[in-house]
Scaffold this motif. Structure first.
Motif, PDB file in Angstrom:
ATOM      1  N   MET A   1     -20.892  26.052  19.413  1.00 35.62           N
ATOM      2  CA  MET A   1     -21.096  27.274  19.832  1.00 35.62           C
ATOM      3  C   MET A   1     -20.043  27.233  20.909  1.00 35.62           C
ATOM      4  O   MET A   1     -19.326  28.326  21.131  1.00 35.62           O
ATOM      5  CB  MET A   1     -22.549  27.597  20.155  1.00 35.62           C
TER       6      MET A   1
ATOM      7  N   VAL B   1     -16.683  27.835  19.813  1.00 32.74           N
ATOM      8  CA  VAL B   1     -16.431  29.234  19.199  1.00 32.74           C
ATOM      9  C   VAL B   1     -16.236  30.079  20.395  1.00 32.74           C
ATOM     10  O   VAL B   1     -15.161  31.085  20.484  1.00 32.74           O
ATOM     11  CB  VAL B   1     -17.510  29.727  18.419  1.00 32.74           C
TER      12      VAL B   1
ATOM     13  N   THR C   1     -12.775  31.466  12.869  1.00 34.26           N
ATOM     14  CA  THR C   1     -14.008  31.569  13.471  1.00 34.26           C
ATOM     15  C   THR C   1     -15.005  31.921  12.714  1.00 34.26           C
ATOM     16  O   THR C   1     -16.426  31.227  12.703  1.00 34.26           O
ATOM     17  CB  THR C   1     -13.994  32.124  14.905  1.00 34.26           C
ATOM     18  N   GLU C   2     -14.952  32.961  11.994  1.00 38.34           N
ATOM     19  CA  GLU C   2     -15.782  33.206  10.909  1.00 38.34           C
ATOM     20  C   GLU C   2     -16.404  32.062   9.897  1.00 38.34           C
ATOM     21  O   GLU C   2     -17.623  32.069   9.795  1.00 38.34           O
ATOM     22  CB  GLU C   2     -15.351  34.404  10.179  1.00 38.34           C
TER      23      GLU C   2
ATOM     24  N   ASP D   1     -16.359  28.934  10.648  1.00 39.68           N
ATOM     25  CA  ASP D   1     -16.956  28.011  11.451  1.00 39.68           C
ATOM     26  C   ASP D   1     -18.330  28.588  11.589  1.00 39.68           C
ATOM     27  O   ASP D   1     -19.161  27.564  11.507  1.00 39.68           O
ATOM     28  CB  ASP D   1     -16.169  27.872  12.810  1.00 39.68           C
ATOM     29  N   LEU D   2     -18.597  29.879  11.886  1.00 41.05           N
ATOM     30  CA  LEU D   2     -19.976  30.150  12.101  1.00 41.05           C
ATOM     31  C   LEU D   2     -20.646  30.108  10.847  1.00 41.05           C
ATOM     32  O   LEU D   2     -22.027  29.795  11.017  1.00 41.05           O
ATOM     33  CB  LEU D   2     -19.937  31.746  12.515  1.00 41.05           C
ATOM     34  N   GLU D   3     -20.201  30.436   9.745  1.00 44.67           N
ATOM     35  CA  GLU D   3     -20.782  30.455   8.414  1.00 44.67           C
ATOM     36  C   GLU D   3     -21.395  29.119   7.978  1.00 44.67           C
ATOM     37  O   GLU D   3     -22.417  28.895   7.419  1.00 44.67           O
ATOM     38  CB  GLU D   3     -20.020  30.896   7.312  1.00 44.67           C
TER      39      GLU D   3
ATOM     40  N   LEU E   1     -22.185  26.945  10.059  1.00 43.72           N
ATOM     41  CA  LEU E   1     -23.181  26.401  11.616  1.00 43.72           C
ATOM     42  C   LEU E   1     -24.781  26.537  10.906  1.00 43.72           C
ATOM     43  O   LEU E   1     -25.143  27.755  10.896  1.00 43.72           O
ATOM     44  CB  LEU E   1     -23.018  26.959  12.580  1.00 43.72           C
TER      45      LEU E   1
ATOM     46  N   ARG F   1     -26.367  32.802  17.271  1.00 44.00           N
ATOM     47  CA  ARG F   1     -25.342  32.510  16.321  1.00 44.00           C
ATOM     48  C   ARG F   1     -25.171  33.609  15.310  1.00 44.00           C
ATOM     49  O   ARG F   1     -23.956  34.145  14.578  1.00 44.00           O
ATOM     50  CB  ARG F   1     -25.935  31.267  15.417  1.00 44.00           C
TER      51      ARG F   1
ATOM     52  N   TRP G   1     -23.249  36.522  16.890  1.00 44.84           N
ATOM     53  CA  TRP G   1     -21.928  36.214  17.015  1.00 44.84           C
ATOM     54  C   TRP G   1     -21.376  36.458  15.532  1.00 44.84           C
ATOM     55  O   TRP G   1     -20.438  36.935  15.331  1.00 44.84           O
ATOM     56  CB  TRP G   1     -21.787  34.772  16.936  1.00 44.84           C
ATOM     57  N   LEU G   2     -21.941  36.031  14.294  1.00 46.63           N
ATOM     58  CA  LEU G   2     -21.119  36.034  13.113  1.00 46.63           C
ATOM     59  C   LEU G   2     -21.370  37.500  12.682  1.00 46.63           C
ATOM     60  O   LEU G   2     -20.033  37.953  12.034  1.00 46.63           O
ATOM     61  CB  LEU G   2     -22.214  35.379  11.976  1.00 46.63           C
TER      62      LEU G   2
END
Length: 298
Positions: free
Chosen positions: A56, A59, A105-106, A108-110, A112, A124, A127-128
């Motif tokens: 995080m 990100v 980044t999208e 990476d967040l998916e 997580l 999280r 953010w997404l």
């Protein structure tokens, strides 16, 4: 339970004599060391939580860099140097490159997973949602827009990028409220002040001041017809890959790609140019003599 001194009852005077050196109940309590309970120590965070918090922080750092780079690029577009690339040329390159780190980044967040801490998981998710909204708007932008309104199209994209600030409450705020997150934050290297994403240590990069590495297909650009090749480019050349015609030129510190509706300029090795779902080009190495380019199909 407090520890009392020895007490004797004197019947005649009904006097309580406290044993010891005249200390009262309060002093006895203080001497015993059991007057107040100490808070239980915080358990060390799990490795999974440290990794989650570190991801995080990464990100947050990456998107901060994207915002800063966008601001700098917009300034160049508004006041292009003369001699140098024109504003529409700079804007087209900016519009082509800017969505890439946001899309990364999208993804990476998916990927997580849950942290196990509800407040952190809500961050999280927020953010997404924000990043997905920006990606959706960036998908509507074409590099060709730069040739109609260079500054206007770039300003619109920059406005989207500048909106990529942390939802509230931020991770820093959450660490002040949750000891588990605070402990994980202290241990995660990506959360250290001044940390920046570095190159993948497992993939050594060629020395930009040294000779270019050998390209698998040499200068045979015809090998790129199927969209899969690695070629050496030392002068302006037209390459057709996976049905897409790309005009490639190299300079001392950049490689430029031009198609019918796109202009992209990458600043040397490690740069990636994506042409929709048709083609991806990676700058394997680049110096004053030319560049080694890897063409692949997504």
């Amino acid at each position: 339970m407090f520890k009392r001194g020895t007490v004797a009852v004197v019947a005649a005077g009904l006097v309580l004599a406290v044993g010891g050196c005249g200390g009262g109940a309060d002093e006895s309590t203080g001497a015993s060391g059991k007057g107040s309970a100490k808070p239980a120590p915080t358990r060390p965070p799990s490795k999974a939580l440290v990794k989650w918090v570190g991801d995080m922080c990464e990100v947050t750092t990456v998107l901060k860099t994207v915002r800063e780079d966008s601001t700098a690029e917009l300034e160049k577009i508004r006041a292009p140097k003369d001699p140098g690339p024109s504003a529409d040329y700079l804007a087209a390159s900016y519009l082509s490159r800017t969505p890439l780190p946001v899309e990364d980044t999208e993804r990476d967040l998916e990927r997580l997973d849950s942290s196990g801490v509800p407040s952190a998981d809500r961050l999280r998710d927020a953010w997404l949602k924000k990043v997905k909204g920006v990606v959706s708007e960036l998908d509507k932008v074409s590099p060709a827009d730069a040739f109609e309104d260079a500054e206007g199209s770039a300003s619109d994209v920059d406005e989207l990028v500048q909106s990529l600030t942390s939802p509230k409450p931020s991770l820093t705020t959450l660490t002040k409220k949750d000891p588990r997150l605070a402990s994980a934050h202290e241990r995660a290297k990506q959360c250290a002040p001044g940390w920046e994403p570095g190159p993948d240590a497992s993939t050594p990069k060629p020395d930009p001041s040294g000779p270019l590495p050998k390209a698998a297909d040499g200068k045979n650009t015809g090998a790129c017809a199927d969209g899969e090749c690695e070629v050496l480019v030392t002068s302006a050349v037209d390459i057709t890959a996976n049905g897409l015609s790309v005009h490639v030129t190299t300079a001392d510190e950049s490689v430029t790609f031009r198609t019918a509706g796109t202009v992209m300029q990458l600043g040397g090795q490690g740069g990636v140019a994506e042409f929709g779902d048709d083609l991806t080009v990676t700058v394997v190495a680049q110096n004053k003599d030319g560049a080694v380019l890897e063409f692949t199909t997504p």
